[in-house]
Design a protein around this motif. Structure first.
Motif, PDB file in Angstrom:
ATOM      1  N   THR A  97       0.833  -1.191   0.000  1.00  0.00           N
ATOM      2  CA  THR A  97       0.000   0.000   0.000  1.00  0.00           C
ATOM      3  C   THR A  97       0.871   1.245   0.000  1.00  0.00           C
ATOM      4  N   ALA A  98       0.301   2.327  -0.535  1.00  0.00           N
ATOM      5  CA  ALA A  98       0.978   3.627  -0.584  1.00  0.00           C
ATOM      6  C   ALA A  98      -0.092   4.693  -0.788  1.00  0.00           C
ATOM      7  N   PRO A  99       0.218   5.970  -0.506  1.00  0.00           N
ATOM      8  CA  PRO A  99      -0.724   7.039  -0.842  1.00  0.00           C
ATOM      9  C   PRO A  99      -1.059   7.012  -2.328  1.00  0.00           C
ATOM     10  N   LEU A 100      -2.276   7.447  -2.654  1.00  0.00           N
ATOM     11  CA  LEU A 100      -2.819   7.273  -4.004  1.00  0.00           C
ATOM     12  C   LEU A 100      -1.899   7.790  -5.110  1.00  0.00           C
ATOM     13  N   LEU A 101      -1.610   9.080  -5.130  1.00  0.00           N
ATOM     14  CA  LEU A 101      -0.820   9.643  -6.220  1.00  0.00           C
ATOM     15  C   LEU A 101       0.637   9.199  -6.141  1.00  0.00           C
ATOM     16  N   PHE A 102       1.164   9.090  -4.938  1.00  0.00           N
ATOM     17  CA  PHE A 102       2.527   8.606  -4.772  1.00  0.00           C
ATOM     18  C   PHE A 102       2.661   7.185  -5.314  1.00  0.00           C
ATOM     19  N   GLY A 103       1.653   6.368  -5.028  1.00  0.00           N
ATOM     20  CA  GLY A 103       1.675   4.998  -5.540  1.00  0.00           C
ATOM     21  C   GLY A 103       1.688   4.941  -7.044  1.00  0.00           C
ATOM     22  N   HIS A 104       0.819   5.750  -7.668  1.00  0.00           N
ATOM     23  CA  HIS A 104       0.752   5.763  -9.134  1.00  0.00           C
ATOM     24  C   HIS A 104       2.068   6.236  -9.754  1.00  0.00           C
ATOM     25  N   MET A 105       2.637   7.293  -9.181  1.00  0.00           N
ATOM     26  CA  MET A 105       3.788   7.935  -9.812  1.00  0.00           C
ATOM     27  C   MET A 105       5.117   7.236  -9.525  1.00  0.00           C
ATOM     28  N   TYR A 106       5.285   6.745  -8.289  1.00  0.00           N
ATOM     29  CA  TYR A 106       6.621   6.304  -7.884  1.00  0.00           C
ATOM     30  C   TYR A 106       6.706   4.844  -7.436  1.00  0.00           C
ATOM     31  N   VAL A 107       5.607   4.283  -6.935  1.00  0.00           N
ATOM     32  CA  VAL A 107       5.661   2.902  -6.452  1.00  0.00           C
ATOM     33  C   VAL A 107       5.335   1.909  -7.561  1.00  0.00           C
ATOM     34  N   LEU A 108       4.348   2.227  -8.391  1.00  0.00           N
ATOM     35  CA  LEU A 108       3.960   1.287  -9.448  1.00  0.00           C
ATOM     36  C   LEU A 108       5.123   0.913 -10.369  1.00  0.00           C
ATOM     37  N   PRO A 109       5.984   1.870 -10.781  1.00  0.00           N
ATOM     38  CA  PRO A 109       7.136   1.456 -11.601  1.00  0.00           C
ATOM     39  C   PRO A 109       8.058   0.472 -10.883  1.00  0.00           C
ATOM     40  N   VAL A 110       8.177   0.597  -9.565  1.00  0.00           N
ATOM     41  CA  VAL A 110       8.993  -0.351  -8.799  1.00  0.00           C
ATOM     42  C   VAL A 110       8.330  -1.724  -8.792  1.00  0.00           C
ATOM     43  N   VAL A 111       7.004  -1.737  -8.646  1.00  0.00           N
ATOM     44  CA  VAL A 111       6.270  -3.006  -8.627  1.00  0.00           C
ATOM     45  C   VAL A 111       6.424  -3.742  -9.951  1.00  0.00           C
ATOM     46  N   THR A 112       6.274  -3.039 -11.065  1.00  0.00           N
ATOM     47  CA  THR A 112       6.387  -3.717 -12.363  1.00  0.00           C
ATOM     48  C   THR A 112       7.814  -4.204 -12.620  1.00  0.00           C
ATOM     49  N   GLU A 113       8.806  -3.432 -12.182  1.00  0.00           N
ATOM     50  CA  GLU A 113      10.190  -3.894 -12.306  1.00  0.00           C
ATOM     51  C   GLU A 113      10.408  -5.150 -11.470  1.00  0.00           C
ATOM     52  N   TYR A 114       9.836  -5.155 -10.281  1.00  0.00           N
ATOM     53  CA  TYR A 114       9.940  -6.314  -9.391  1.00  0.00           C
ATOM     54  C   TYR A 114       9.316  -7.551 -10.031  1.00  0.00           C
ATOM     55  N   LEU A 115       8.127  -7.397 -10.607  1.00  0.00           N
ATOM     56  CA  LEU A 115       7.459  -8.534 -11.245  1.00  0.00           C
ATOM     57  C   LEU A 115       8.234  -9.020 -12.465  1.00  0.00           C
ATOM     58  N   ASP A 116       8.873  -8.109 -13.187  1.00  0.00           N
ATOM     59  CA  ASP A 116       9.707  -8.514 -14.318  1.00  0.00           C
ATOM     60  C   ASP A 116      10.918  -9.331 -13.859  1.00  0.00           C
ATOM     61  N   SER A 117      11.389  -9.061 -12.650  1.00  0.00           N
ATOM     62  CA  SER A 117      12.583  -9.741 -12.134  1.00  0.00           C
ATOM     63  C   SER A 117      12.271 -11.115 -11.548  1.00  0.00           C
TER      64      SER A 117
END
Length: 296
Positions: A97-117
């Motif tokens: 979980t993360a704050p709404l806009l922070f999650g969209h802007m900065y956390v989601l790219p980390v999540v997708t990179e993680y899933l790619d790895s």
């Protein structure tokens, strides 16, 4: 009975506060649980529980001993899991979980990179502007902005953000630049009500201003969009306008009156006993967020 097993029984009784419930959960007889606790008390030379027909309570010595037992049992479990390989490779589903806009802007790219790895992983995100109880809602990792209460969770600081007032160059050219917080009363304000429900804006130097917002927006994005179009001023966390600052659509004003920055932490519950899926994501998130220019 070996000491390790006796400690497991003791820790379970301390958790359930019931000999009968411990026996049920550990698939033992109630007399066997009673004998194990009695043998442990005899071995260490101290009484661990005060028992009546209606209740079971830890003694002072028992309270101290159970913390040591839990630590020792956790270390044994970690060693066994590491030997078996379950802590070596991330697997399963990661919830965060993360704050709404922070999650969209900065956390989601980390999540997708993680899933790619990690091809064996899946992820669930909860991006909301509210405080999420990570235990009750089954969250593995949370990103929090602001000063943390003492929760007992592991917290890793990854940056800090400023609370800023901003507007577009076109707006400032027409309406002028506010020099002090009091000047905001002479400007049109778009207030994101989700983050700033109070009409009183607080600043550094013990400055406070009651804002009469002409436009109230239920999302930060709406307020930012309005001021980016030259409509007025708004107040947001500066990470929310990072791209707009970079390309010149927005400018920050009243920088000399800003409050101290708010820290950003990655938090999780299990500490060094966290499973591989959590440790791998935390390592990646810490590295990526610390490297982000808008968060430091």
């Amino acid at each position: 009975m070996d000491r390790w097993h006796a400690m497991r029984i003791f820790a379970k009784v301390a958790e359930t506060m019931s000999f009968a419930e411990t026996a049920r959960q550990m698939h033992m007889s109630a007399p066997a649980v009673t004998r194990a606790i009695a043998a442990l008390e005899e071995t260490i030379g101290a009484r661990l529980f005060v028992r009546t027909t209606r209740s079971v309570k830890l003694t002072e010595a028992g309270g101290r001993y159970v913390e040591d037992c839990r630590r020792i049992l956790a270390d044994i479990a970690e060693a066994e899991a590491a030997a078996a390989g379950s802590y070596a490779t991330p697997s399963g589903t990661l919830s965060l979980t993360a704050p709404l806009l922070f999650g969209h802007m900065y956390v989601l790219p980390v999540v997708t990179e993680y899933l790619d790895s990690y091809a064996t992983m899946a992820a669930q995100t909860l991006f909301v502007d509210r405080s999420v109880n990570i235990v009750e809602e089954g969250i593995d990792v949370a990103i929090r902005i602001g000063n943390l209460a003492d929760s007992g969770f592991t917290a890793v600081k990854v940056g800090a953000v400023r609370r800023v007032v901003c507007g577009s160059p076109a707006y400032f050219e027409t309406h002028g630049v506010p020099e002090t917080p009091a000047d905001l009363r002479n400007h049109r304000i778009a207030a994101p009500t989700s983050a700033w429900a109070s009409p009183e804006w607080r600043f550094g130097r013990d400055q406070r201003v009651t804002i009469g917002a002409v436009l109230q927006c239920n999302t930060n994005e709406a307020a930012i969009s309005a001021v980016s179009a030259g409509w007025g001023l708004t107040r947001v966390l500066h990470y929310q306008i990072g791209p707009a600052l970079l390309d010149g659509r927005l400018q920050i004003v009243l920088g000399d009156y800003e409050e101290p920055p708010l820290p950003i932490h990655v938090i999780y519950a299990e500490g060094r006993q966290a499973p591989a899926k959590v440790r791998a994501f935390v390592d990646l998130a810490v590295a990526r967020l610390r490297a982000n220019r808008f968060l430091n």
